[in-house]
Design a protein around this motif. Structure first.
Motif, short mmCIF file in Angstrom:
data_model
loop_
_atom_site.label_atom_id
_atom_site.label_comp_id
_atom_site.label_asym_id
_atom_site.label_seq_id
_atom_site.Cartn_x
_atom_site.Cartn_y
_atom_site.Cartn_z
N CYS A 318 48.97 45.71 47.47
CA CYS A 318 49.97 44.75 46.98
C CYS A 318 51.31 45.44 46.80
N HIS A 319 52.37 44.84 47.30
CA HIS A 319 53.72 45.41 47.25
C HIS A 319 54.67 44.46 46.53
N HIS A 320 55.66 45.05 45.84
CA HIS A 320 56.66 44.23 45.16
C HIS A 320 58.03 44.89 45.28
N LYS A 321 59.05 44.04 45.44
CA LYS A 321 60.41 44.55 45.64
C LYS A 321 61.05 45.04 44.35
N SER A 322 60.52 44.64 43.23
CA SER A 322 61.05 45.07 41.94
C SER A 322 59.90 45.55 41.06
N PRO A 323 60.19 46.26 39.96
CA PRO A 323 59.10 46.71 39.09
C PRO A 323 58.26 45.54 38.59
N ILE A 324 56.96 45.74 38.53
CA ILE A 324 56.05 44.69 38.05
C ILE A 324 54.83 45.37 37.44
N LYS A 325 54.40 44.85 36.30
CA LYS A 325 53.21 45.40 35.66
C LYS A 325 52.27 44.25 35.34
N PRO A 326 51.29 44.00 36.21
CA PRO A 326 50.31 42.95 35.92
C PRO A 326 49.59 43.26 34.61
N SER A 327 49.26 42.23 33.86
CA SER A 327 48.55 42.44 32.60
C SER A 327 47.19 43.09 32.86
N TYR A 328 46.64 43.70 31.81
CA TYR A 328 45.33 44.32 31.95
C TYR A 328 44.29 43.28 32.35
N GLU A 329 44.44 42.08 31.81
CA GLU A 329 43.49 41.00 32.13
C GLU A 329 43.56 40.65 33.61
N LEU A 330 44.78 40.55 34.15
CA LEU A 330 44.93 40.20 35.56
C LEU A 330 44.39 41.32 36.44
N ARG A 331 44.65 42.57 36.06
CA ARG A 331 44.13 43.70 36.84
C ARG A 331 42.60 43.68 36.85
N SER A 332 42.02 43.35 35.71
CA SER A 332 40.56 43.28 35.64
C SER A 332 40.03 42.17 36.54
N ALA A 333 40.76 41.06 36.61
CA ALA A 333 40.36 39.96 37.49
C ALA A 333 40.44 40.40 38.95
N LEU A 334 41.49 41.16 39.30
CA LEU A 334 41.64 41.64 40.67
C LEU A 334 40.55 42.64 41.01
N GLU A 335 40.19 43.47 40.03
CA GLU A 335 39.09 44.42 40.24
C GLU A 335 37.80 43.66 40.59
N LEU A 336 37.54 42.59 39.83
CA LEU A 336 36.36 41.77 40.09
C LEU A 336 36.47 41.10 41.46
N LEU A 337 37.65 40.58 41.78
CA LEU A 337 37.84 39.90 43.05
C LEU A 337 37.65 40.83 44.25
N SER A 338 38.14 42.07 44.12
CA SER A 338 37.98 43.01 45.24
C SER A 338 36.50 43.26 45.52
N GLY A 339 35.70 43.28 44.46
CA GLY A 339 34.25 43.41 44.63
C GLY A 339 33.66 42.20 45.33
N ILE A 340 34.13 41.01 44.95
CA ILE A 340 33.63 39.77 45.57
C ILE A 340 34.04 39.71 47.04
N VAL A 341 35.29 40.10 47.32
CA VAL A 341 35.75 40.13 48.72
C VAL A 341 34.91 41.10 49.54
N SER A 342 34.60 42.26 48.96
CA SER A 342 33.77 43.26 49.65
C SER A 342 32.41 42.66 50.01
N VAL A 343 31.82 41.94 49.06
CA VAL A 343 30.50 41.32 49.30
C VAL A 343 30.59 40.28 50.41
#
Length: 542
Positions: A318-343
């Motif tokens: 994921c790339h962004h043109k300006s600084p961005i810090k996704p919340s810990y909750e959102l990062r955790s959701a993405l972590e879960l999603l990457s596992g689902i995508v892998s499956v």
């Protein structure tokens, strides 16, 4: 997924290569598993100890505590920013001085029972000088110490609440279950993750056998560079960085312009070594990677691994043109999603393999019947309604047996086949052998590369030079690189300092002297056929 037909102009030979969004690519664009002549996986970059940097990014703080009374033995210098006390005042103090009895007991029990790979988050509230500060904590127990990462808890919006994220994940998962191919899964993942996160560009990479990454899915803002279909050299994600994805569920750089934060003291008092930050999400990034982000014209990035069968299959970047810090909750959701995508990708890859297995089994069964009803096994393999060429997608085939050479389709001359067999014998090719770069492996074959840039050799009696040979012609294949891979690393005169390439403009490379690659399912079918032929020969002789 669209199909690109590569016409080799060899009668009876038609190779189909599945390409994601091939309308954006050259007609003869190379498949993911094409053999590229040069190895771009930098040993120099891959040997840098990224986990022993003694530096973290400043969007959190890090504590190292001993295992008995959880006494702070090492800490990042920015603790004053988060706790309001100098780092020296925190060192040698037990965490029990700052946490409630309940939270202190909770963290003790988690450390005692937690597997170091689990990375279970905790909420810890520190009380310092009557002021309370709440953090999301990740606890990493090690043999000699415990690593604790802390990020300030921030209020979440409705969309980033547990329920909001759960609904989003369920929705994306339902969409992923409906896709028909790996390419569709990759594109859908890019589209939905961009919507979910707000990043300006999301790329899905797949690694080829030489660890170069090809972009098979992309979602981007209109002013972001288009990288779909481009391949990036292995040195962009060197071995050390690839290995760390098994310790880290994601890699976040909220801004490339951060000032790294040191750990005090520099040496871990419990180990007398640098603290291993392999598991740390806050671990600082190599300066060359930050320079890489500058050259990509992005300020922030986040990447997540796609792990299939315990191997790093690809990345979501994921790339962004300006600084961005996704919340810990959102990062955790993405972590879960990457596992689902892998499956889901693993499922599509298995479905594709099962379909190909079924097709090959059908051809194999017909060929086997023909093999046993023909006067000789050679007749059964080379001639008739079903033949070896159909089973293994060949342009030509030859059987070298009992002093004779019989061929079908387009093959080298008998003399060239004799010399090829001699080379196989000299190189002890007494087991199934495949190559899609025969002219590179065996120089004399360049004279007939149009007929045999690919070879599969099934030994019948290798010592006597008896083989079943299958040939594939040269297919000129275009590899579209994101920048010139030969300039991926630019060394300074000191031989130590280096820089990434500064251009990602499409660089086209024509891969010559290669055939279409051999699929695992094809080599399995060849091995099964070899066993049947050996059995047939034994029966003929007895």
């Amino acid at each position: 997924m669209r199909q690109v037909i590569i016409n080799t102009q060899k009668e009876g030979f038609k190779a189909t290569v599945g390409l994601a969004h091939s309308d954006c690519m050259e007609k003869k664009a190379a498949p993911i598993n094409v053999t590229i002549d040069k190895n771009y996986d930098s040993e120099f970059c891959g040997s840098i100890p990224l986990h022993l940097v003694n530096l973290i990014q400043p969007h959190g703080m890090l504590l190292v505590v001993n295992k008995t009374e959880l006494r702070v033995v090492q800490a990042s210098t920015n603790v004053e920013t988060y706790l309001g006390i100098p780092v020296d005042d925190l060192l040698e103090q037990p965490l029990s001085d700052y946490l409630s009895a309940v939270q202190y007991a909770d963290i003790q029990s988690k450390i005692a029972s937690q597997n170091s790979q689990a990375k279970i988050p905790l909420t810890l509230t520190f009380t310092v000088q009557d002021t309370q500060r709440t953090f999301t904590a990740l606890v990493h127990p090690r043999e000699e110490y415990v690593l604790i990462e802390l990020e300030e808890s921030a209020p979440t919006s409705g969309e980033e609440s547990f329920l909001g994220l759960y609904q989003q994940i369920k929705y994306i998962t339902s969409l992923l279950k409906q896709v028909q191919s790996t390419a569709e899964a990759a594109q859908l993942s890019a589209d939905e993750m961009k919507k979910l996160t707000g990043f300006d560009r999301v790329l899905v990479y797949q690694f080829d056998p030489q660890w170069n990454g090809i972009v098979i899915g992309q979602a981007r803002e209109a002013d972001m560079t288009d990288y779909l279909g481009l391949r990036f050299p292995a040195s962009d994600v060197p071995k050390q960085a690839r290995d760390l994805y098994f310790s880290n569920p994601y890699r976040l750089i909220p801004t490339r312009d951060y000032v790294p934060v040191r750990l005090i003291p520099v040496i871990n008092p419990l180990t007398q070594r640098f603290t291993d930050l392999s598991d740390s999400n806050l671990r600082s990034v190599a300066s060359v990677h930050l320079e890489y982000l500058v050259n990509l014209n992005i300020k922030a990035s986040m990447s997540l691994p796609l792990i299939i069968d315990n191997k790093l299959w690809g990345l979501i970047s994921c790339h962004h043109k300006s600084p961005i810090k996704p919340s810990y909750e959102l990062r955790s959701a993405l972590e879960l999603l990457s596992g689902i995508v892998s499956v889901q990708i693993a499922s599509k890859e298995r479905e594709k393999a099962i379909l190909l297995h079924a097709q090959l089994r059908g051809v194999h069964a017909r060929l086997l019947e023909q093999l046993y009803t023909s006067p000789t096994f050679t007749d059964g393999l080379l001639y008739g309604n079903t033949n070896l060429q159909e089973l293994l997608n060949l342009s030509g085939a030859a059987v070298v047996f009992e002093g004779s050479i019989r061929t079908s389709g387009s093959t080298p001359t008998n003399q060239e086949i004799k010399e090829l067999v001699a080379w196989l014998r000299r190189n002890k090719k007494d087991k199934l052998f495949t190559t899609d770069t025969l002219p590179k492996d065996y120089g004399q074959s360049k004279n007939y590369k149009d007929l045999a840039s690919g070879l599969i050799a099934l030994p019948i009696n290798a010592e006597q030079g008896e083989y079943i040979l299958g040939f594939r012609p040269e297919v000129l294949q275009t590899v579209n690189w994101g920048g010139n891979p030969n300039n991926a690393i630019q060394m300074e005169p000191d031989g130590k300092t280096y820089h990434p390439r500064n251009s990602f403009a499409t660089y086209q490379e024509t891969v010559k002297h290669t055939s279409l690659p051999w699929l695992a399912e094809e080599t399995e079918a060849a091995e099964a056929l070899r066993s049947a032929v050996l059995e047939k020969i034994i029966k003929e002789r007895h």
